[in-house]
Design a protein around this motif. Structure first.
Motif, PDB file in Angstrom:
ATOM      1  N   ARG A 145      26.175  99.353  30.376  1.00 25.95           N
ATOM      2  CA  ARG A 145      24.589  99.062  29.499  1.00 25.95           C
ATOM      3  C   ARG A 145      24.210  97.226  29.701  1.00 25.95           C
ATOM      4  O   ARG A 145      23.675  97.294  30.457  1.00 25.95           O
ATOM      5  CB  ARG A 145      24.491  99.165  28.037  1.00 25.95           C
ATOM      6  CG  ARG A 145      24.747 100.478  27.311  1.00 25.95           C
ATOM      7  CD  ARG A 145      23.473 101.506  27.894  1.00 25.95           C
ATOM      8  NE  ARG A 145      22.893 100.862  27.107  1.00 25.95           N
ATOM      9  CZ  ARG A 145      21.228 101.634  27.087  1.00 25.95           C
ATOM     10  NH1 ARG A 145      21.481 102.377  28.321  1.00 25.95           N
ATOM     11  NH2 ARG A 145      20.489 101.215  26.126  1.00 25.95           N
ATOM     12  N   HIS A 146      25.536  96.537  29.774  1.00 29.13           N
ATOM     13  CA  HIS A 146      25.219  95.244  30.247  1.00 29.13           C
ATOM     14  C   HIS A 146      26.604  94.512  30.859  1.00 29.13           C
ATOM     15  O   HIS A 146      27.406  95.104  31.479  1.00 29.13           O
ATOM     16  CB  HIS A 146      25.526  93.995  29.695  1.00 29.13           C
ATOM     17  CG  HIS A 146      24.146  94.199  27.856  1.00 29.13           C
ATOM     18  ND1 HIS A 146      22.891  93.980  28.095  1.00 29.13           N
ATOM     19  CD2 HIS A 146      24.335  95.166  27.072  1.00 29.13           C
ATOM     20  CE1 HIS A 146      21.769  94.526  27.441  1.00 29.13           C
ATOM     21  NE2 HIS A 146      22.883  94.894  26.506  1.00 29.13           N
ATOM     22  N   ILE A 168      28.843  92.108  31.488  1.00 31.13           N
ATOM     23  CA  ILE A 168      29.012  90.562  31.265  1.00 31.13           C
ATOM     24  C   ILE A 168      30.711  90.436  31.092  1.00 31.13           C
ATOM     25  O   ILE A 168      30.864  89.173  31.714  1.00 31.13           O
ATOM     26  CB  ILE A 168      29.264  91.154  29.523  1.00 31.13           C
ATOM     27  CG1 ILE A 168      27.423  92.180  29.131  1.00 31.13           C
ATOM     28  CG2 ILE A 168      29.376  89.817  28.763  1.00 31.13           C
ATOM     29  CD1 ILE A 168      26.486  90.181  29.738  1.00 31.13           C
ATOM     30  N   GLN A 206      35.068  95.528  31.038  1.00 28.40           N
ATOM     31  CA  GLN A 206      34.540  97.200  30.773  1.00 28.40           C
ATOM     32  C   GLN A 206      34.019  97.859  31.572  1.00 28.40           C
ATOM     33  O   GLN A 206      34.191  98.280  31.534  1.00 28.40           O
ATOM     34  CB  GLN A 206      32.944  95.665  29.527  1.00 28.40           C
ATOM     35  CG  GLN A 206      32.110  96.095  31.573  1.00 28.40           C
ATOM     36  CD  GLN A 206      30.626  95.454  30.699  1.00 28.40           C
ATOM     37  OE1 GLN A 206      30.968  93.744  30.895  1.00 28.40           O
ATOM     38  NE2 GLN A 206      30.177  96.329  30.222  1.00 28.40           N
ATOM     39  N   TYR A 240      17.777  82.709  22.591  1.00 29.91           N
ATOM     40  CA  TYR A 240      18.105  83.959  22.002  1.00 29.91           C
ATOM     41  C   TYR A 240      16.201  84.112  22.534  1.00 29.91           C
ATOM     42  O   TYR A 240      15.813  85.201  23.233  1.00 29.91           O
ATOM     43  CB  TYR A 240      18.687  83.857  20.783  1.00 29.91           C
ATOM     44  CG  TYR A 240      17.694  85.134  20.746  1.00 29.91           C
ATOM     45  CD1 TYR A 240      17.724  86.413  20.463  1.00 29.91           C
ATOM     46  CD2 TYR A 240      16.458  85.381  19.598  1.00 29.91           C
ATOM     47  CE1 TYR A 240      18.133  87.611  20.067  1.00 29.91           C
ATOM     48  CE2 TYR A 240      16.135  86.880  19.071  1.00 29.91           C
ATOM     49  CZ  TYR A 240      15.769  88.374  19.530  1.00 29.91           C
ATOM     50  OH  TYR A 240      16.021  89.361  18.504  1.00 29.91           O
ATOM     51  N   PHE A 248      26.420  86.005  25.136  1.00 27.87           N
ATOM     52  CA  PHE A 248      26.063  86.752  25.440  1.00 27.87           C
ATOM     53  C   PHE A 248      25.927  87.648  23.366  1.00 27.87           C
ATOM     54  O   PHE A 248      24.895  88.401  23.178  1.00 27.87           O
ATOM     55  CB  PHE A 248      26.822  87.978  25.930  1.00 27.87           C
ATOM     56  CG  PHE A 248      26.580  89.410  25.601  1.00 27.87           C
ATOM     57  CD1 PHE A 248      25.254  90.060  26.330  1.00 27.87           C
ATOM     58  CD2 PHE A 248      26.997  90.219  25.382  1.00 27.87           C
ATOM     59  CE1 PHE A 248      24.491  91.027  26.232  1.00 27.87           C
ATOM     60  CE2 PHE A 248      26.543  91.802  25.667  1.00 27.87           C
ATOM     61  CZ  PHE A 248      25.541  92.003  25.857  1.00 27.87           C
ATOM     62  N   GLU A 249      26.624  87.095  22.443  1.00 26.36           N
ATOM     63  CA  GLU A 249      27.046  87.741  21.027  1.00 26.36           C
ATOM     64  C   GLU A 249      25.693  86.909  20.375  1.00 26.36           C
ATOM     65  O   GLU A 249      25.511  87.918  19.765  1.00 26.36           O
ATOM     66  CB  GLU A 249      28.395  87.493  20.848  1.00 26.36           C
ATOM     67  CG  GLU A 249      29.744  87.163  21.342  1.00 26.36           C
ATOM     68  CD  GLU A 249      30.418  86.840  20.456  1.00 26.36           C
ATOM     69  OE1 GLU A 249      30.421  85.874  19.008  1.00 26.36           O
ATOM     70  OE2 GLU A 249      32.283  86.777  21.094  1.00 26.36           O
ATOM     71  N   GLU A 284      23.280  90.622  22.637  1.00 28.27           N
ATOM     72  CA  GLU A 284      23.242  91.649  22.298  1.00 28.27           C
ATOM     73  C   GLU A 284      22.188  92.408  21.142  1.00 28.27           C
ATOM     74  O   GLU A 284      22.084  93.696  21.526  1.00 28.27           O
ATOM     75  CB  GLU A 284      24.666  92.072  22.587  1.00 28.27           C
ATOM     76  CG  GLU A 284      25.808  91.550  21.471  1.00 28.27           C
ATOM     77  CD  GLU A 284      27.041  91.963  21.276  1.00 28.27           C
ATOM     78  OE1 GLU A 284      27.280  92.541  22.084  1.00 28.27           O
ATOM     79  OE2 GLU A 284      27.808  90.977  20.412  1.00 28.27           O
ATOM     80  N   GLN A 285      22.518  91.956  19.915  1.00 27.05           N
ATOM     81  CA  GLN A 285      21.707  92.691  19.433  1.00 27.05           C
ATOM     82  C   GLN A 285      20.156  92.894  19.023  1.00 27.05           C
ATOM     83  O   GLN A 285      19.474  93.955  18.567  1.00 27.05           O
ATOM     84  CB  GLN A 285      22.095  92.665  17.613  1.00 27.05           C
ATOM     85  CG  GLN A 285      23.732  92.611  17.190  1.00 27.05           C
ATOM     86  CD  GLN A 285      24.328  94.208  17.339  1.00 27.05           C
ATOM     87  OE1 GLN A 285      23.038  95.095  17.076  1.00 27.05           O
ATOM     88  NE2 GLN A 285      25.676  93.988  17.763  1.00 27.05           N
ATOM     89  N   PRO A 306      18.924  94.908  30.133  1.00 25.76           N
ATOM     90  CA  PRO A 306      19.972  94.664  30.389  1.00 25.76           C
ATOM     91  C   PRO A 306      20.373  92.737  30.502  1.00 25.76           C
ATOM     92  O   PRO A 306      19.459  92.359  31.446  1.00 25.76           O
ATOM     93  CB  PRO A 306      20.124  95.630  31.475  1.00 25.76           C
ATOM     94  CG  PRO A 306      18.896  96.146  31.828  1.00 25.76           C
ATOM     95  CD  PRO A 306      17.829  96.446  31.254  1.00 25.76           C
ATOM     96  N   ASN A 339      25.706  88.923  33.464  1.00 25.86           N
ATOM     97  CA  ASN A 339      26.512  87.167  33.131  1.00 25.86           C
ATOM     98  C   ASN A 339      26.779  86.324  34.551  1.00 25.86           C
ATOM     99  O   ASN A 339      27.280  87.350  35.317  1.00 25.86           O
ATOM    100  CB  ASN A 339      27.551  88.003  32.893  1.00 25.86           C
ATOM    101  CG  ASN A 339      28.306  86.369  32.577  1.00 25.86           C
ATOM    102  OD1 ASN A 339      27.934  85.675  32.233  1.00 25.86           O
ATOM    103  ND2 ASN A 339      29.408  86.712  31.942  1.00 25.86           N
TER     104      ASN A 339
END
Length: 317
Positions: A2-3, A5, A9, A81, A105-106, A109-110, A115, A118
């Motif tokens: 999905r991303h 980063i 992953q 953000y 990224f944390e 992400e919410q 997308p 990084n």
């Protein structure tokens, strides 16, 4: 995916799929028919990564919403953000972000519904650089399994070292590290060897610069080349087909003798070239994952271009 980063992953199949698409883009021009916008949010200095993302986006037909921190609302106190949400609100379809924080990224992400790619996270990871390094190695050897890759330099402060070590191990390469005592990172569980051992063992010598901007105190470099760098004398001991790599920027005469930067073994500028095609492939993969476009949109675009070209030829004749 999905991303984009972290190399953690990505599966082996994911990696090879991106490499395959990058090679396809290297050989054939292509673009997306649908109008899309990219927000490139670089909160740290960058030349190669930022410029190659811009070229990649434009080759794909994506409009670039560029960003200059020094003239942005960041100077008024706006957070990462809120900057990202602003670009999302005005129509960016994806974001490319670099920031000094290891975990930026944390924060995002919410709250984001587009997308994110990084382009560098503090000392933690630099996955798009890793992918272009992998493409360069694969072009040279056609494999990873069994290759001896030695990453040399400021391991402790290098996001490139971390991303490459993770991915190369996953792909079956034998990864070794080499560093001055103050640049050793004990959290990476790979064997450390000396520079003299490295040049005789390695199929790939991947050099890193000393990242003074991440040090609490500036490191001493007066004797670094002779003690820990790639000198012309050490280069002569390398395997016949071994290559030299470096993510750049290069500190000539520090981690590498300046005469070796463009020698026959060097793939440093080839890495930069590969960066465009790898980043095109990464963008394609995340956009497809989100359903923002599919292969048919590329084929449609190519058909339109061919039809326009044929009409032009008929009108001339």
């Amino acid at each position: 995916m999905r991303h984009f980063i972290s190399m953690n992953q990505l599966s082996v199949n994911d990696i090879y799929s991106i490499l395959s698409d990058a090679e396809k883009y290297r050989k054939n021009e292509t673009s997306i028919s649908k109008q899309l916008f990219a927000g490139n949010l670089f909160f740290e200095p960058s030349t190669r990564t930022k410029m190659s993302f811009i070229v990649a986006e434009r080759k794909l037909g994506v409009e670039v919403l560029d960003f200059h921190m020094e003239s942005s609302s960041v100077l008024k106190g706006e957070s990462l953000y809120d900057t990202a949400k602003t670009f999302e609100a005005i129509g960016a379809n994806f974001l490319v972000i670099r920031d000094a924080s290891d975990t930026w990224f944390e924060e995002l992400e919410q709250g984001l519904t587009i997308p994110v790619i990084n382009a560098g996270a503090g000392k933690e990871e630099h996955p798009s650089q890793c992918m272009l390094d992998l493409l360069t190695i694969y072009q040279e050897y056609g494999r990873f399994r069994g290759l001896n890759i030695v990453v040399v330099g400021d391991i402790k402060h290098s996001r490139v070292a971390r991303s490459n070590a993770i991915a190369l191990k996953k792909l079956g390469a034998k990864v070794f590290l080499c560093a001055a005592p103050e640049f050793i990172d004990e959290t990476l569980e790979f064997p450390y060897i000396t520079m003299d051992q490295a040049v005789e063992l390695a199929d790939v010598v991947m050099l890193l610069r000393i990242q003074h901007e991440r040090h609490e105190e500036k490191a001493e470099t007066n004797n670094y080349l002779q003690l820990y760098g790639l000198t012309k004398e050490r280069e002569k001991k390398m395997k016949k087909k071994a290559i030299i790599m470096h993510p750049a920027p290069i500190n000539r005469g520090v981690e590498i003798d300046t005469d070796l930067v463009e020698c026959n073994r060097s793939r440093i500028f080839k890495q930069m070239e590969n960066g465009v095609y790898v980043r095109m492939a990464i963008i394609k993969h995340v956009l497809q994952e989100w359903g923002i476009y599919n292969e048919n949109s590329i084929e449609k675009r190519e058909t339109v271009i061919r039809n326009q070209w044929n009409r032009s030829l008929r009108s001339i004749n």
